[in-house]
Write a protein that holds these residues in place. Structure first.
Motif, PDB file in Angstrom:
ATOM      1  N   GLU A 153      43.043  -7.647  35.632  1.00 28.98           N
ATOM      2  CA  GLU A 153      42.845  -6.195  35.711  1.00 28.98           C
ATOM      3  C   GLU A 153      44.070  -5.520  36.320  1.00 28.98           C
ATOM      4  O   GLU A 153      44.551  -4.491  35.819  1.00 28.98           O
ATOM      5  CB  GLU A 153      41.604  -5.872  36.538  1.00 28.98           C
ATOM      6  N   CYS A 154      44.583  -6.100  37.378  1.00 26.53           N
ATOM      7  CA  CYS A 154      45.732  -5.502  38.066  1.00 26.53           C
ATOM      8  C   CYS A 154      47.004  -5.574  37.219  1.00 26.53           C
ATOM      9  O   CYS A 154      47.816  -4.648  37.240  1.00 26.53           O
ATOM     10  CB  CYS A 154      45.936  -6.180  39.424  1.00 26.53           C
ATOM     11  N   LEU A 155      47.178  -6.644  36.474  1.00 25.69           N
ATOM     12  CA  LEU A 155      48.324  -6.719  35.564  1.00 25.69           C
ATOM     13  C   LEU A 155      48.251  -5.608  34.524  1.00 25.69           C
ATOM     14  O   LEU A 155      49.271  -5.026  34.155  1.00 25.69           O
ATOM     15  CB  LEU A 155      48.376  -8.080  34.873  1.00 25.69           C
ATOM     16  N   GLY A 156      47.055  -5.314  34.079  1.00 30.32           N
ATOM     17  CA  GLY A 156      46.869  -4.236  33.114  1.00 30.32           C
ATOM     18  C   GLY A 156      47.207  -2.866  33.674  1.00 30.32           C
ATOM     19  O   GLY A 156      47.539  -1.944  32.925  1.00 30.32           O
ATOM     20  N   ARG A 157      47.141  -2.739  34.974  1.00 28.72           N
ATOM     21  CA  ARG A 157      47.463  -1.464  35.632  1.00 28.72           C
ATOM     22  C   ARG A 157      48.965  -1.276  35.858  1.00 28.72           C
ATOM     23  O   ARG A 157      49.405  -0.169  36.165  1.00 28.72           O
ATOM     24  CB  ARG A 157      46.759  -1.382  36.986  1.00 28.72           C
TER      25      ARG A 157
ATOM     26  N   GLU B  82      56.352  -6.493  31.931  1.00 24.66           N
ATOM     27  CA  GLU B  82      57.291  -7.320  31.170  1.00 24.66           C
ATOM     28  C   GLU B  82      58.010  -8.303  32.089  1.00 24.66           C
ATOM     29  O   GLU B  82      58.175  -9.478  31.752  1.00 24.66           O
ATOM     30  CB  GLU B  82      58.318  -6.457  30.440  1.00 24.66           C
ATOM     31  N   ILE B  83      58.418  -7.837  33.248  1.00 25.81           N
ATOM     32  CA  ILE B  83      59.096  -8.715  34.208  1.00 25.81           C
ATOM     33  C   ILE B  83      58.175  -9.868  34.603  1.00 25.81           C
ATOM     34  O   ILE B  83      58.580 -11.035  34.596  1.00 25.81           O
ATOM     35  CB  ILE B  83      59.553  -7.913  35.457  1.00 25.81           C
ATOM     36  N   VAL B  84      56.944  -9.532  34.953  1.00 25.31           N
ATOM     37  CA  VAL B  84      55.983 -10.563  35.375  1.00 25.31           C
ATOM     38  C   VAL B  84      55.724 -11.552  34.240  1.00 25.31           C
ATOM     39  O   VAL B  84      55.719 -12.769  34.452  1.00 25.31           O
ATOM     40  CB  VAL B  84      54.662  -9.913  35.850  1.00 25.31           C
ATOM     41  N   GLU B  85      55.522 -11.035  33.044  1.00 30.55           N
ATOM     42  CA  GLU B  85      55.237 -11.916  31.915  1.00 30.55           C
ATOM     43  C   GLU B  85      56.414 -12.836  31.606  1.00 30.55           C
ATOM     44  O   GLU B  85      56.238 -14.032  31.380  1.00 30.55           O
ATOM     45  CB  GLU B  85      54.870 -11.101  30.678  1.00 30.55           C
ATOM     46  N   ARG B  86      57.611 -12.293  31.606  1.00 31.02           N
ATOM     47  CA  ARG B  86      58.781 -13.118  31.306  1.00 31.02           C
ATOM     48  C   ARG B  86      58.989 -14.180  32.382  1.00 31.02           C
ATOM     49  O   ARG B  86      59.314 -15.326  32.081  1.00 31.02           O
ATOM     50  CB  ARG B  86      60.021 -12.255  31.147  1.00 31.02           C
ATOM     51  N   ARG B  87      58.808 -13.775  33.624  1.00 26.20           N
ATOM     52  CA  ARG B  87      59.057 -14.707  34.734  1.00 26.20           C
ATOM     53  C   ARG B  87      57.963 -15.765  34.844  1.00 26.20           C
ATOM     54  O   ARG B  87      58.240 -16.948  34.993  1.00 26.20           O
ATOM     55  CB  ARG B  87      59.176 -13.930  36.052  1.00 26.20           C
TER      56      ARG B  87
ATOM     57  N   PRO C 107      63.879 -18.118  34.059  1.00 25.73           N
ATOM     58  CA  PRO C 107      64.508 -17.986  35.383  1.00 25.73           C
ATOM     59  C   PRO C 107      64.858 -16.524  35.665  1.00 25.73           C
ATOM     60  O   PRO C 107      65.113 -15.738  34.741  1.00 25.73           O
ATOM     61  CB  PRO C 107      65.783 -18.823  35.263  1.00 25.73           C
ATOM     62  N   ILE C 108      64.882 -16.171  36.938  1.00 29.67           N
ATOM     63  CA  ILE C 108      65.209 -14.806  37.360  1.00 29.67           C
ATOM     64  C   ILE C 108      66.536 -14.361  36.743  1.00 29.67           C
ATOM     65  O   ILE C 108      66.644 -13.244  36.244  1.00 29.67           O
ATOM     66  CB  ILE C 108      65.278 -14.712  38.906  1.00 29.67           C
ATOM     67  N   ALA C 109      67.525 -15.226  36.759  1.00 32.38           N
ATOM     68  CA  ALA C 109      68.851 -14.846  36.250  1.00 32.38           C
ATOM     69  C   ALA C 109      68.787 -14.450  34.776  1.00 32.38           C
ATOM     70  O   ALA C 109      69.418 -13.469  34.363  1.00 32.38           O
ATOM     71  CB  ALA C 109      69.839 -15.990  36.449  1.00 32.38           C
ATOM     72  N   ARG C 110      68.025 -15.182  33.988  1.00 31.51           N
ATOM     73  CA  ARG C 110      67.925 -14.875  32.557  1.00 31.51           C
ATOM     74  C   ARG C 110      67.175 -13.563  32.324  1.00 31.51           C
ATOM     75  O   ARG C 110      67.567 -12.753  31.486  1.00 31.51           O
ATOM     76  CB  ARG C 110      67.237 -16.000  31.808  1.00 31.51           C
ATOM     77  N   VAL C 111      66.097 -13.351  33.064  1.00 29.87           N
ATOM     78  CA  VAL C 111      65.335 -12.100  32.925  1.00 29.87           C
ATOM     79  C   VAL C 111      66.212 -10.930  33.353  1.00 29.87           C
ATOM     80  O   VAL C 111      66.255  -9.895  32.680  1.00 29.87           O
ATOM     81  CB  VAL C 111      64.031 -12.137  33.757  1.00 29.87           C
ATOM     82  N   ALA C 112      66.926 -11.109  34.456  1.00 24.49           N
ATOM     83  CA  ALA C 112      67.804 -10.043  34.952  1.00 24.49           C
ATOM     84  C   ALA C 112      68.864  -9.694  33.912  1.00 24.49           C
ATOM     85  O   ALA C 112      69.108  -8.510  33.629  1.00 24.49           O
ATOM     86  CB  ALA C 112      68.464 -10.470  36.261  1.00 24.49           C
TER      87      ALA C 112
ATOM     88  N   GLY D 210      69.739 -10.427  42.083  1.00 24.64           N
ATOM     89  CA  GLY D 210      69.245  -9.982  43.393  1.00 24.64           C
ATOM     90  C   GLY D 210      68.293  -8.800  43.269  1.00 24.64           C
ATOM     91  O   GLY D 210      67.235  -8.779  43.901  1.00 24.64           O
ATOM     92  N   ALA D 211      68.677  -7.828  42.443  1.00 22.97           N
ATOM     93  CA  ALA D 211      67.819  -6.651  42.256  1.00 22.97           C
ATOM     94  C   ALA D 211      66.493  -7.045  41.606  1.00 22.97           C
ATOM     95  O   ALA D 211      65.427  -6.556  41.986  1.00 22.97           O
ATOM     96  CB  ALA D 211      68.530  -5.599  41.411  1.00 22.97           C
ATOM     97  N   LEU D 212      66.558  -7.940  40.640  1.00 26.26           N
ATOM     98  CA  LEU D 212      65.323  -8.358  39.981  1.00 26.26           C
ATOM     99  C   LEU D 212      64.455  -9.172  40.935  1.00 26.26           C
ATOM    100  O   LEU D 212      63.234  -9.048  40.924  1.00 26.26           O
ATOM    101  CB  LEU D 212      65.612  -9.165  38.718  1.00 26.26           C
ATOM    102  N   GLY D 213      65.079  -9.996  41.772  1.00 26.72           N
ATOM    103  CA  GLY D 213      64.317 -10.750  42.766  1.00 26.72           C
ATOM    104  C   GLY D 213      63.553  -9.833  43.705  1.00 26.72           C
ATOM    105  O   GLY D 213      62.388 -10.083  44.023  1.00 26.72           O
ATOM    106  N   VAL D 214      64.200  -8.754  44.136  1.00 26.59           N
ATOM    107  CA  VAL D 214      63.533  -7.770  44.996  1.00 26.59           C
ATOM    108  C   VAL D 214      62.391  -7.101  44.229  1.00 26.59           C
ATOM    109  O   VAL D 214      61.292  -6.909  44.760  1.00 26.59           O
ATOM    110  CB  VAL D 214      64.541  -6.713  45.521  1.00 26.59           C
TER     111      VAL D 214
END
Length: 120
Positions: A58-62, A69-74, A80-85, A93-97
């Motif tokens: 439910e919360c993912l839908g919100r 997209e970030i959550v789904e890809r990760r 990996p964070i670097a590839r998503v970033a 670093g920004a994506l990690g935050v």
């Protein structure tokens, strides 16, 4: 028509009972009461986990589309964070935050959903 977890726990309980009866003559056999208490506790914990998974969905839908997209890809796709970033034009670093903040928001949302369910 039936939920999976109660069915699975009934099967597991029956298997544990059968195994205990087969080993009844061994010195280190568990009492049936102990087996039943362990099974009941596991079923209770699974129900809580199941509630949390429903709340998470439910919360993912919100979430806004870009955060989802970030959550789904990760997490769903395991990127990996670097590839998503890189794909999103951000620094790692920004994506990690961002992931940290999204996870915090999801945790708050899940607790809110669960608290709302308990209040009803």
């Amino acid at each position: 028509d039936r939920e999976f977890l109660p069915w699975a726990f009934a099967i597991a309980r029956n298997q544990a009972r059968a195994a205990r009866q087969a080993r009844q003559r061994e010195r280190l056999a568990f009492d049936q009461d102990v087996v039943d208490r362990v099974a009941d506790r596991a079923a209770e914990r699974a129900a809580v986990t199941d509630d949390r998974q429903v709340a998470l969905a439910e919360c993912l839908g919100r979430l806004p589309a870009d955060q989802r997209e970030i959550v789904e890809r990760r997490y769903r796709d395991g990127e990996p964070i670097a590839r998503v970033a890189e794909a999103l034009g951000k620094t790692a670093g920004a994506l990690g935050v961002a992931v940290f903040r999204i996870r915090q928001a999801l945790a708050r949302c899940i607790e809110g959903v669960l608290a709302g369910e308990r209040a009803q």
